[in-house]
Design a protein around this motif. Sequence first.
Motif, PDB file in Angstrom:
ATOM      1  N   ASP A  32       0.829  -1.213   0.000  1.00  0.00           N
ATOM      2  CA  ASP A  32       0.000   0.000   0.000  1.00  0.00           C
ATOM      3  C   ASP A  32       0.860   1.258   0.000  1.00  0.00           C
ATOM      4  O   ASP A  32       0.563   2.217  -0.721  1.00  0.00           O
ATOM      5  CB  ASP A  32      -0.938   0.024   1.211  1.00  0.00           C
ATOM      6  CG  ASP A  32      -2.100  -0.937   1.083  1.00  0.00           C
ATOM      7  OD1 ASP A  32      -2.358  -1.443  -0.038  1.00  0.00           O
ATOM      8  OD2 ASP A  32      -2.753  -1.200   2.116  1.00  0.00           O
ATOM      9  N   MET A  33       1.919   1.274   0.814  1.00  0.00           N
ATOM     10  CA  MET A  33       2.820   2.426   0.857  1.00  0.00           C
ATOM     11  C   MET A  33       3.436   2.677  -0.523  1.00  0.00           C
ATOM     12  O   MET A  33       3.495   3.816  -0.988  1.00  0.00           O
ATOM     13  CB  MET A  33       3.948   2.208   1.868  1.00  0.00           C
ATOM     14  CG  MET A  33       3.560   2.324   3.299  1.00  0.00           C
ATOM     15  SD  MET A  33       5.050   2.026   4.320  1.00  0.00           S
ATOM     16  CE  MET A  33       4.328   2.056   5.942  1.00  0.00           C
ATOM     17  N   LEU A  34       3.891   1.607  -1.157  1.00  0.00           N
ATOM     18  CA  LEU A  34       4.518   1.746  -2.469  1.00  0.00           C
ATOM     19  C   LEU A  34       3.534   2.284  -3.498  1.00  0.00           C
ATOM     20  O   LEU A  34       3.864   3.176  -4.278  1.00  0.00           O
ATOM     21  CB  LEU A  34       5.115   0.400  -2.916  1.00  0.00           C
ATOM     22  CG  LEU A  34       6.331  -0.062  -2.115  1.00  0.00           C
ATOM     23  CD1 LEU A  34       6.648  -1.518  -2.424  1.00  0.00           C
ATOM     24  CD2 LEU A  34       7.531   0.836  -2.377  1.00  0.00           C
ATOM     25  N   HIS A  35       2.317   1.749  -3.487  1.00  0.00           N
ATOM     26  CA  HIS A  35       1.288   2.249  -4.411  1.00  0.00           C
ATOM     27  C   HIS A  35       1.004   3.722  -4.152  1.00  0.00           C
ATOM     28  O   HIS A  35       0.890   4.510  -5.089  1.00  0.00           O
ATOM     29  CB  HIS A  35       0.006   1.416  -4.305  1.00  0.00           C
ATOM     30  CG  HIS A  35       0.107   0.096  -4.968  1.00  0.00           C
ATOM     31  ND1 HIS A  35       0.057  -0.083  -6.333  1.00  0.00           N
ATOM     32  CD2 HIS A  35       0.276  -1.137  -4.437  1.00  0.00           C
ATOM     33  CE1 HIS A  35       0.177  -1.362  -6.622  1.00  0.00           C
ATOM     34  NE2 HIS A  35       0.314  -2.027  -5.483  1.00  0.00           N
ATOM     35  N   ASP A  36       0.895   4.104  -2.877  1.00  0.00           N
ATOM     36  CA  ASP A  36       0.640   5.506  -2.528  1.00  0.00           C
ATOM     37  C   ASP A  36       1.768   6.419  -2.996  1.00  0.00           C
ATOM     38  O   ASP A  36       1.547   7.593  -3.276  1.00  0.00           O
ATOM     39  CB  ASP A  36       0.442   5.660  -1.017  1.00  0.00           C
ATOM     40  CG  ASP A  36      -0.869   5.072  -0.525  1.00  0.00           C
ATOM     41  OD1 ASP A  36      -1.738   4.745  -1.364  1.00  0.00           O
ATOM     42  OD2 ASP A  36      -1.013   4.919   0.705  1.00  0.00           O
ATOM     43  N   LEU A  37       2.979   5.886  -3.070  1.00  0.00           N
ATOM     44  CA  LEU A  37       4.142   6.654  -3.522  1.00  0.00           C
ATOM     45  C   LEU A  37       4.292   6.650  -5.046  1.00  0.00           C
ATOM     46  O   LEU A  37       5.227   7.229  -5.580  1.00  0.00           O
ATOM     47  CB  LEU A  37       5.415   6.089  -2.885  1.00  0.00           C
ATOM     48  CG  LEU A  37       5.546   6.291  -1.385  1.00  0.00           C
ATOM     49  CD1 LEU A  37       6.674   5.426  -0.824  1.00  0.00           C
ATOM     50  CD2 LEU A  37       5.783   7.769  -1.062  1.00  0.00           C
ATOM     51  N   GLY A  38       3.365   5.980  -5.725  1.00  0.00           N
ATOM     52  CA  GLY A  38       3.423   5.931  -7.187  1.00  0.00           C
ATOM     53  C   GLY A  38       4.352   4.856  -7.716  1.00  0.00           C
ATOM     54  O   GLY A  38       4.725   4.869  -8.894  1.00  0.00           O
TER      55      GLY A  38
END
Length: 127
Positions: A32-38
Motif C-alpha cells: 500500500d505504501m509503495l502504491h501511494d508513492l506511485g
Amino acid sequence: MEEAAHSGSRRPANLRVLVVEDEGLVALLLEDMLHDLGMLVAGIANRVDQALGLIEKGGIDAAILDVNLSGERSYPVADALRVKGVPYVFATGYGAAALEENYASDRVIPKPYSSSDIAAALADMTT
C-alpha cells in the motif's frame, strides 16, 4: 528514469519494487505504501526461493528485503540482486549492527518504518 515530485522531494516514478517480507500484514502495508508513492510492486515473496525466482524473471528496479524470513536470512536474495545490478535496502527491527559482515555497509531501514522512510530509501538508492 523519469522523476516525479512528491511532498517536496524527488523520486523515481513507476519504480518496480520487489518486496521480500515474511509477515503478510507487513507485506500488504508495504505494498500500500509503495502504491501511494506511485511505485509498482514487481512481486511479493515471503521465502528466499520465491524471491530468487522473481529476480530471475526480471522486471525489478529495486527491492526491499526483510533480513529474517521465518528464520532464513535474505542474504542470497541480496547477492542475486547485486549480480544483476539491482539496488536494494534491508528492512529490519534489529538494526544495521545485526547484519553479517559482508552486508554491514548496505542500506538499512529500521522497522517499524514509515512511508517517508520508504520513499527516502528508494530515492537514495535509485538516483
